[in-house]
Design an enzyme around this catalytic site. Sequence first.
Site, PDB file in Angstrom:
ATOM      1  N   SER A  15       2.935  -7.028  13.645  1.00 45.40           N
ATOM      2  CA  SER A  15       3.851  -7.604  14.628  1.00 45.40           C
ATOM      3  C   SER A  15       4.982  -6.653  14.956  1.00 45.40           C
ATOM      4  CB  SER A  15       4.398  -8.923  14.096  1.00 45.40           C
ATOM      5  OG  SER A  15       5.043  -8.718  12.869  1.00 45.40           O
ATOM      6  N   GLU A  74       2.787   3.725   1.420  1.00 44.07           N
ATOM      7  CA  GLU A  74       3.650   2.635   1.878  1.00 44.07           C
ATOM      8  C   GLU A  74       4.534   2.112   0.754  1.00 44.07           C
ATOM      9  OE1 GLU A  74       0.717   1.091   5.465  1.00 44.07           O
ATOM     10  OE2 GLU A  74       0.673   0.076   3.536  1.00 44.07           O
ATOM     11  N   LYS A 105      -3.470  12.029   7.457  1.00 42.83           N
ATOM     12  CA  LYS A 105      -2.660  10.819   7.624  1.00 42.83           C
ATOM     13  C   LYS A 105      -3.128   9.825   6.572  1.00 42.83           C
ATOM     14  CE  LYS A 105      -3.220   7.396   9.358  1.00 42.83           C
ATOM     15  NZ  LYS A 105      -3.519   6.036   8.811  1.00 42.83           N
ATOM     16  N   THR A 123       0.228   6.747  11.379  1.00 46.75           N
ATOM     17  CA  THR A 123       0.393   5.319  11.716  1.00 46.75           C
ATOM     18  C   THR A 123       1.636   4.812  10.988  1.00 46.75           C
ATOM     19  OG1 THR A 123      -1.186   4.700   9.976  1.00 46.75           O
ATOM     20  CG2 THR A 123      -2.032   4.837  12.219  1.00 46.75           C
ATOM     21  N   THR A 169      -9.899  11.041   2.298  1.00 51.13           N
ATOM     22  CA  THR A 169      -8.813  10.154   2.657  1.00 51.13           C
ATOM     23  C   THR A 169      -9.025   9.645   4.072  1.00 51.13           C
ATOM     24  OG1 THR A 169      -6.441   9.861   2.595  1.00 51.13           O
ATOM     25  CG2 THR A 169      -7.266  11.848   3.654  1.00 51.13           C
ATOM     26  N   ASN A 175       3.204  -4.731   4.460  1.00 53.61           N
ATOM     27  CA  ASN A 175       1.842  -5.218   4.674  1.00 53.61           C
ATOM     28  C   ASN A 175       1.734  -6.719   4.880  1.00 53.61           C
ATOM     29  OD1 ASN A 175       0.078  -2.874   4.623  1.00 53.61           O
ATOM     30  ND2 ASN A 175       1.083  -2.522   2.655  1.00 53.61           N
TER      31      ASN A 175
END
Lengths: 453, 453
Positions: free
Chosen positions: B453, B299, B205, B183, B216, B448
């Site tokens: 969007s 991230e 992932k 993702t 995970t 985040n």
Amino acid sequence: MAARMFALALTCATASALLTGHMSRLRADGRLPRGFSIGTTGLSFSPAEKPAMNAKMNMTLVVLDEPTESFAAVFTRNAFPGAPVLVGKRRMAERAVQAVVVNNKISNVCAGSPDGPVADSERVCAALAAELGLAGGAELVVPCSTGVIGWRLPVAQMCAAVPALVGARQRESALPAARGIMTTDAYPKMRAADACGGRIVAFAKGAGMIEPNMATMLAYVLTDVAVPRDALREMLPRVAAASFNCISVDGDQSTSDTLIALASGAVPLASGSAPLAEFERALLSVCAQLAADVVRNGEGVRHVMEVVVSGAPSEASARAIGKAVVNSNLFKCAVAGNDPNVGRILAAVGSCAGVVLPDVPIGGASIRIGGRSVFEDGRFQLTGDTEDVLYAYFKQAELPLHAETPCDEGFPFPPHERTVLIEVDLRAGDARARVLGADLTSEYVAINADYRS
Amino acid sequence: MAARMFALALTCATASALLTGHMSRLRADGRLPRGFSIGTTGLSFSPAEKPAMNAKMNMTLVVLDEPTESFAAVFTRNAFPGAPVLVGKRRMAERAVQAVVVNNKISNVCAGSPDGPVADSERVCAALAAELGLAGGAELVVPCSTGVIGWRLPVAQMCAAVPALVGARQRESALPAARGIMTTDAYPKMRAADACGGRIVAFAKGAGMIEPNMATMLAYVLTDVAVPRDALREMLPRVAAASFNCISVDGDQSTSDTLIALASGAVPLASGSAPLAEFERALLSVCAQLAADVVRNGEGVRHVMEVVVSGAPSEASARAIGKAVVNSNLFKCAVAGNDPNVGRILAAVGSCAGVVLPDVPIGGASIRIGGRSVFEDGRFQLTGDTEDVLYAYFKQAELPLHAETPCDEGFPFPPHERTVLIEVDLRAGDARARVLGADLTSEYVAINADYRS
């Protein structure tokens, strides 16, 4: 667009009116109860651990006209408490205290002269007791420190500043103390109430490392009401649990958390339980407002979250779930971006409930944001306009960056006290809790990625 | 300066060599064990909850040549698990399974068609069983979903994509699956080992909402070694506890966490405990490396923290304290800024120890960073050059932003696997734990604050 209009408004007449109102409140709230005086002074020093740095420290002093037996405190539960916390716990066993001295910049934790950090704190107390002429000596002085963890207190420079500190005392306002104890705080935090014919004034500091387990980093309650020592010591932990212990800026508990209440006793308290209950209600109101101020002023905070968890089997589980929502970094980021990511609320609630309520079915829970239902009886209620409506709701609760807030008085101020309200009903009991938290912004990261340079 | 030279180097020959090496490893690791085929396909849809959006989804399929009885899984403990987790738990009770289907983009949690999210997952499984001609039907297919929480699965479009998905299967490499399940991941995460004459390939992932309590977000282990069902089910939770359950990117536990192991049995396993122990060692090694990949690719991650807590009264308390350090937002920010703020480590250790070890004195603890002592027997060891030395140590462990990493293959890659090593010795017991975590950067917040969007 709304944000831009707001920012523009803040640069002109509205800002001036808001600031005038804010300053009027601070000046009115700051009026000291009878029996107290307050002084502050500044000093410069080079930390032993960073000799090239020219550091500035404030010292703040609260003195009672007479020693009082009516005092109470709650302290951090951190396993590495600062030396002032260790000394403060000893002072609680004394018959009386008469002064509190606070320094910012260095927290005096696990670092100190060859005699150790406790000896460093005691030296400052002794210098103050001598200058104030306290017959009871250093034992009447409670020390507090906040700031960098791991650096040594500049004891010699602090002792040299004691005469100026004592000489600076005045009896008008607590505002200089609320300013003096600040570190990364953007503005002073102070609240007050009249109760039982007397007055309660409380001020606090704390902008980061805020998730108190007993009290916020440093908070002080001064009152002239003659609350008996035992009653004060019984109610203060209750009040802390429902105010300072229900907030979090970043989930990090400090080594210095301290809440101290001092009663001068200048205003007699009628006997019976009703006057005590009135005092506790006023004390809770003042502390709850002050705790909200601490969150609103949190490092980089753009939104205050207010999470009300109801229908829980216990208050403890309600509070844990509320804390889980306000401490979810993912949801904190979403709030910062005005992104109504309700899935992240559900993930946070479910993650915590899976641990604290493993055998309680909460599939029938409901979630509301700003009064609008987004999750009902185990299913999301998201329609095409949900996101737009919630975006607008988040947006109206946004605070401007402190740097964007104009200020003639030397510090910015919060232009409103709106929150993002999130209601979670677990439908699994009767207990409830209310928790305040903060969003997570790039400003928070920037402030804390290079705090000490 | 070191960072700039590194960034420059990455734009020329060195980057090319690094990338070649990275791709070689992925291609070598990706070689499938005997008895498996893998397919992926993409589709477009408009979410019912955001009709104006054109969203893209990947579907990924793992098929065994024959149904296997040797399979095991561990799932999230979140109280609001996704529908695929509910279905997956049922499948674990079946005699055999033969396929796993994974979609990204939508996690299928508490939202769905009028029949509900479980029915939606079951429809996709049924369509796959029919297309694959599985006599056992949908019960042989394990569904998994990851992505936005709260949106409905586009079941009709997914079922329409099933023929393409089945037709795309190949028997060479797991790499397409490692890419298909991504993702916000920057690059595919895959590790492999040869053991017991056969092969183990695992891929995962997960870049955010990563603090698994069981596994995970999504991780898959494929092997051709004929590990008996009972042995596999006994060792997988042990391996998960020591690998995926010891990592955190942001402290947020997902509603979808799933780790699945499938053994085709094409390679016979010798009897006795030694071959099983060899297999478990290889499995742990693969899963630990894969868990580290998940953190490294978290991230906005610029530093991986490796916290080793020793001298603890129990493994659970050691792990809790390690997690407290890697989940301290204040310390995470300091690491992001290469600021060796050791006081924040102490505050995090002390805050957690105050709760999980309230009666254990840890005043004699020691802390080392990169092998250098910074806290010993209750006192900081900070001299004038400590900060400079530690700054350089943090700096050499820095990862470039994913966006800065050049890539010819469609995804960036990690240029090194260095960590910031923090050793905490509590001197209060014999237990230890190793926890991996990530720093907290402005990039994490940006990702985040506007995820969808």
